[in-house]
Design a protein around this motif. Structure first.
Motif, PDB file in Angstrom:
ATOM      1  N   LEU A 154       0.831  -1.207   0.000  1.00 20.69           N
ATOM      2  CA  LEU A 154       0.000   0.000   0.000  1.00 20.69           C
ATOM      3  C   LEU A 154       0.869   1.262   0.000  1.00 20.69           C
ATOM      4  O   LEU A 154       0.535   2.259  -0.660  1.00 20.69           O
ATOM      5  CB  LEU A 154      -0.935  -0.003   1.213  1.00 20.69           C
ATOM      6  CG  LEU A 154      -2.075  -1.020   1.160  1.00 20.69           C
ATOM      7  CD1 LEU A 154      -2.772  -1.142   2.515  1.00 20.69           C
ATOM      8  CD2 LEU A 154      -3.087  -0.640   0.084  1.00 20.69           C
ATOM      9  N   ALA A 208      -0.699   4.610   1.309  1.00 21.95           N
ATOM     10  CA  ALA A 208      -0.377   4.667   2.725  1.00 21.95           C
ATOM     11  C   ALA A 208       0.916   5.436   2.901  1.00 21.95           C
ATOM     12  O   ALA A 208       1.721   5.565   1.969  1.00 21.95           O
ATOM     13  CB  ALA A 208      -0.254   3.255   3.309  1.00 21.95           C
ATOM     14  N   PHE A 236      -3.316   4.673   6.420  1.00 20.82           N
ATOM     15  CA  PHE A 236      -3.943   4.588   5.104  1.00 20.82           C
ATOM     16  C   PHE A 236      -4.475   5.965   4.735  1.00 20.82           C
ATOM     17  O   PHE A 236      -5.161   6.628   5.531  1.00 20.82           O
ATOM     18  CB  PHE A 236      -5.101   3.595   5.117  1.00 20.82           C
ATOM     19  CG  PHE A 236      -5.750   3.412   3.769  1.00 20.82           C
ATOM     20  CD1 PHE A 236      -5.247   2.499   2.862  1.00 20.82           C
ATOM     21  CD2 PHE A 236      -6.852   4.179   3.404  1.00 20.82           C
ATOM     22  CE1 PHE A 236      -5.830   2.347   1.607  1.00 20.82           C
ATOM     23  CE2 PHE A 236      -7.439   4.038   2.158  1.00 20.82           C
ATOM     24  CZ  PHE A 236      -6.926   3.123   1.248  1.00 20.82           C
ATOM     25  N   LEU A 267      -2.572   1.594  10.058  1.00 22.96           N
ATOM     26  CA  LEU A 267      -2.223   0.256   9.588  1.00 22.96           C
ATOM     27  C   LEU A 267      -1.170  -0.376  10.490  1.00 22.96           C
ATOM     28  O   LEU A 267      -1.128  -1.596  10.644  1.00 22.96           O
ATOM     29  CB  LEU A 267      -1.698   0.312   8.149  1.00 22.96           C
ATOM     30  CG  LEU A 267      -2.643   0.888   7.087  1.00 22.96           C
ATOM     31  CD1 LEU A 267      -1.918   0.986   5.759  1.00 22.96           C
ATOM     32  CD2 LEU A 267      -3.897   0.053   6.952  1.00 22.96           C
ATOM     33  N   ILE A 269      -6.338  -3.933   9.256  1.00 31.73           N
ATOM     34  CA  ILE A 269      -5.477  -4.658   8.313  1.00 31.73           C
ATOM     35  C   ILE A 269      -5.500  -6.161   8.576  1.00 31.73           C
ATOM     36  O   ILE A 269      -5.242  -6.970   7.679  1.00 31.73           O
ATOM     37  CB  ILE A 269      -4.024  -4.113   8.388  1.00 31.73           C
ATOM     38  CG1 ILE A 269      -3.205  -4.574   7.169  1.00 31.73           C
ATOM     39  CG2 ILE A 269      -3.348  -4.524   9.687  1.00 31.73           C
ATOM     40  CD1 ILE A 269      -3.642  -3.935   5.867  1.00 31.73           C
ATOM     41  N   ASN A 314     -13.057   0.212   6.005  1.00 28.99           N
ATOM     42  CA  ASN A 314     -11.591   0.268   5.913  1.00 28.99           C
ATOM     43  C   ASN A 314     -11.009  -0.985   5.278  1.00 28.99           C
ATOM     44  O   ASN A 314     -10.033  -0.911   4.524  1.00 28.99           O
ATOM     45  CB  ASN A 314     -10.999   0.475   7.307  1.00 28.99           C
ATOM     46  CG  ASN A 314     -11.325   1.859   7.865  1.00 28.99           C
ATOM     47  OD1 ASN A 314     -11.847   2.710   7.162  1.00 28.99           O
ATOM     48  ND2 ASN A 314     -10.997   2.071   9.133  1.00 28.99           N
ATOM     49  N   GLN A 333      -8.519  -0.721   1.935  1.00 34.08           N
ATOM     50  CA  GLN A 333      -7.127  -1.184   1.882  1.00 34.08           C
ATOM     51  C   GLN A 333      -6.969  -2.408   0.981  1.00 34.08           C
ATOM     52  O   GLN A 333      -5.968  -2.529   0.252  1.00 34.08           O
ATOM     53  CB  GLN A 333      -6.613  -1.474   3.298  1.00 34.08           C
ATOM     54  CG  GLN A 333      -7.337  -2.571   4.027  1.00 34.08           C
ATOM     55  CD  GLN A 333      -7.207  -2.496   5.547  1.00 34.08           C
ATOM     56  OE1 GLN A 333      -6.727  -1.508   6.099  1.00 34.08           O
ATOM     57  NE2 GLN A 333      -7.637  -3.543   6.229  1.00 34.08           N
TER      58      GLN A 333
END
Length: 467
Positions: free
Chosen positions: A139, A145, A154, A193, A223, A253, A257
């Motif tokens: 990410l 991120a 993020f 994260l 995450i 979320n 992600q």
């Protein structure tokens, strides 16, 4: 038969078409293991257990993968360890087993994957730190991120569809959420994260940013599920479920992600409504907060808890009441008596399966069972109830429990009466008699002895307390 499921993502009921009929895959968010599961925690377990049973019936048990995780790294767990002086591993091992025991008591099957490995189907977050770190690094590399003061966050603005699942704008989400204010955030909605750990907090080697590790730390909550779901179910899978309290921010979320990491993620999103107790939100301050174990210890059978839960459609708020518990107890005892000597039909009642296939309409399925009982179709009644996780082989244990309790209470009352004859004080005898009658027991005391009989409204929990 066509299965129809309400998809939160599209806000409509849709025909369910699995990606691969030979490997139907479902992920359900599990508990954070630091304490006993409360009554509300049992609702998604029961709801998605029914869906799991439907999928197994439709596609075959060997073709269904069901994953439900345990969050065993969390600040609540760290706090519980600090206040209790116990190790984090000891707490999570104990509370994980508590959860499994209590969910088994309400009739839930254990999740499993195609090779029937239950342990892999119930992953612990701490077993997947490496996968989380890899996803975070990806990410960062893709610009979704960024690292700041030992954290990785993020960047919500990098994902244009953020808020689509819950139907909220970012401004609405900021207003309605408890947004953590931090100077290192580029946007108030950016979420963690990875975060740093001190020496007293569990930690692992962090993501590598610019060729250098960000440092020792631990993953953020969101995450975890993205990494575990991807590792066990692939980039795209069929169903993701959980309570509607998880829709925002947790599931919102997860989608952000995972999508930004290049995974299509779940096709169908399902959410159950919340639970109340006696018409009010469950709260310790109101004195109406129950764990599943509280009810089991009070003598409420897990099967009764399950029946009450299934009596309300999963997308409607469920109200737990003492009256519903007694009615469920009475119904299950009646059905047990009707079916005890009956075989279970080899083919499930079509009307019952159709009800469950229609977006898990368990209230309609229970109505079908009532009709089967009324018509004397006891083999179908037994098969249909067992499909819903009711009338299991363990039912006889609690159905016959009042008789065992009455035997013990008969002995207790006899001893009190014998003592009273000596002391001429019958107050304890009279008190126990009144309490037995309040618990729904018919009491007969004569020169020949004492006879206790379970009336139609006998309350197992009250009998258990009197023992």
């Amino acid at each position: 038969m066509t299965i129809k499921l309400y998809n939160t993502k599209t806000r409509r009921k849709e025909d369910f078409e699995p990606i691969n009929k030979d490997d139907v895959r479902m992920y359900v968010c599990g508990p954070t293991v630091y304490d006993r599961a409360h009554l509300g925690n049992a609702r998604p377990v029961i709801v998605f257990d029914v869906l799991y049973r439907l999928l197994r019936h439709t596609y075959g048990p060997e073709h269904v993968t069901y994953v439900r995780n345990f969050t065993d790294v969390d600040d609540k767990i760290n706090a519980r360890a600090a206040e209790s002086g116990r190790s984090i591993g000891e707490i999570t091992a104990e509370t994980t087993q508590w959860f499994l025991d209590d969910m088994a008591a309400v009739g839930a099957l254990e999740p499993s994957i195609k090779d029937r490995d239950h342990q892999r189907a119930m992953p612990r977050a701490t077993q997947y730190i490496a996968q989380m770190v890899t996803m975070i690094e990806d990410l960062i590399a893709k610009g979704h991120a960024y690292a700041a003061e030992g954290h990785v966050l993020f960047a919500v603005e990098s994902y244009s569809k953020y808020g689509a699942l819950s139907g909220r704008s970012i401004d609405d989400m900021i207003a309605g959420a408890r947004v953590e204010v931090a100077p290192y955030k580029r946007n108030p909605m950016d979420f963690v994260l990875w975060k740093p750990s001190d020496d007293a907090t569990p930690g692992w080697a962090g993501p590598v940013v610019g060729g250098k590790s960000i440092g020792r730390g631990r993953p953020g909550w969101h995450i975890e599920c993205s990494a575990m779901a991807h590792d066990l179910l692939g980039a795209t899978f069929d169903i993701h479920g959980g309570g509607n309290d998880l829709m925002f921010p947790h599931h919102e979320n997860e989608i952000a992600q995972s999508t930004c990491a290049g995974h299509d993620f779940a096709n169908v999103w399902m959410h159950n409504e919340m639970l109340q107790v006696e018409g009010k939100k469950m709260s310790k301050s109101l004195g109406n907060f129950f764990t599943v174990r509280d009810l089991l210890d009070q003598g409420v059978p897990g099967e009764v808890i399950r029946f009450v839960m299934l009596s309300t459609h999963y997308r409607k708020p469920m109200d737990w009441t003492g009256k519903k518990s007694l009615e469920a107890n009475r119904t299950l005892r009646k059905w047990f008596d009707l079916t005890e000597d009956a075989d279970s039909a080899e083919v499930l009642p079509k009307a019952l399966v159709d009800a469950i296939a229609d977006d898990l309409n368990s209230p309609n399925a229970i109505s079908v069972l009532h009709e089967l009982a009324k018509r004397g179709a006891y083999t179908d009644l037994k098969a249909g109830a067992q499909f819903l996780g009711l009338l299991s082989p363990k039912t006889s244990d609690w159905v016959r429990r009042p008789g065992q309790l009455l035997d013990a209470l008969t002995q207790k009352l006899s001893e009190l009466r014998k003592e009273a004859v000596q002391t001429k004080d019958f107050s304890k005898v009279d008190d126990l008699k009144v309490q037995l009658q309040a618990a729904g027991v018919e009491v007969q005391i004569s020169r020949e002895g004492i006879v206790l009989g379970a009336g139609p409204e006998v309350d197992d929990a009250k009998l258990e307390a009197l023992k």
